[in-house]
Design a protein around this motif. Structure first.
Motif: not given
Length: 311
Positions: A92-99
């Motif tokens: 995984i390069d990135r986990v980003r929470f949109i909501k």
């Protein structure tokens, strides 16, 4: 669907990412890890539980699109029949929470199958959503990774390593030097360990881009006769260097080096998962390497003793 194999695995490696909260991040990581494990176990029922009912799988390279959990599961059944021994690995390069209840996960995955000399690689972007008390995969989009214009371009992320690095440790001085070769298509790393004025360990590594496997690889040669190769992968600002080595006495060793920048002039290196002939070895001590002016260091790099811990 062949490419689905790669996307399904996108987290055998749990690498750092950005999250809305620690608990949410852990939950997203866990659902993806569970999905990868279920895939490798051919656990169809568990895989089905980890997709949303209206889940969508898109292959942007071919334009193929599968809509609905049932259709995705049916496609997987066929994959397991035709590729029963395929194993999947990923990062995984990135986990980003949109909501708070929607996270976007991006990274890459590799597929290893018996008889194949190279691993297939693909990039992915996935939406993981919270439904009541649990998280499920809602969308996966996969695509072929961008092909570097040249081997030198593929090594661009190594530029921060170029220079001399020194660690005062273990009763001596460990010295590394990274430099580009003429033309910039390879990076060489030389290293040595000095104790009480004597060089007791020395070696050379050549790092380059492998266009067949689509990854950065390294080849290491030590003065004691040992040698090895490695795969370099960058994620969340850290280099993960998966290494295998043949020791001077013929034994096989393996491990993963974690190389992490602390600042422009300081980085840490740690050896994890170290094995010799399949036997786990004690965890390596994290060492701190500091950038050194040319007159303050000789050429070379950090490596541990003759136990297979070179990259």
């Amino acid at each position: 669907m062949r490419n689905f194999l790669k996307v399904a695995s996108f987290v055998v490696l749990n690498l750092g990412c950005v999250s809305f909260s620690v608990a949410d991040e852990q939950a997203v990581r866990q659902v993806i890890a569970d999905y990868a494990a279920a895939f490798n176990d051919h656990h169809i029922d568990r895989i089905s539980e980890l997709w949303s009912a209206d889940g969508i799988l898109v292959d942007r390279t071919t334009g193929e699109r599968i809509t609905g959990r049932d259709a995705i599961v049916q496609d997987l059944r066929q994959v397991f029949r035709t590729h029963p021994n395929t194993r999947i690995f990923g990062s995984i390069d990135r986990v980003r929470f949109i909501k708070p209840d929607i996270a976007r996960v991006s990274g890459s995955v590799r597929v290893s199958a018996p008889g194949n000399t190279t691993e297939e690689v693909t990039d992915f972007s996935a939406l993981v959503v919270q439904q009541q008390t649990h998280w499920v995969i809602d969308t996966i989009e996969e695509s072929q990774p961008a092909v570097p214009a040249s081997p030198g371009e593929a090594l661009a992320d190594l530029k921060d390593l170029i220079g001399r690095w020194v660690d005062e440790a273990d009763g001596g001085q460990i010295v590394n030097e990274f430099r580009y070769t003429d033309g910039g298509n390879f990076v060489t790393r030389t290293f040595h360990f000095v104790r009480e004025g004597d060089v007791v360990r020395r070696g050379t590594q050549v790092i380059g881009w492998d266009p067949r496997s689509g990854e950065i690889r390294g080849w290491t040669f030590n003065t004691d006769g040992s040698f090895g190769d490695s795969v370099w992968q960058k994620a969340d600002g850290k280099w993960l260097i998966k290494s295998t080595q043949t020791l001077a006495d013929g034994r096989a060793a393996s491990g993963t080096f974690v190389l992490k920048a602390v600042s422009d002039d300081e980085m840490t290196m740690e050896l994890v998962g170290h094995e010799i002939e399949g036997e786990p070895q004690p965890a390596g001590v994290s060492v701190t390497l500091r950038r050194s002016a040319p007159e303050e260091a000789e050429s070379g790099e950090a490596s541990a003793a003759d136990d297979g811990s070179d990259q």
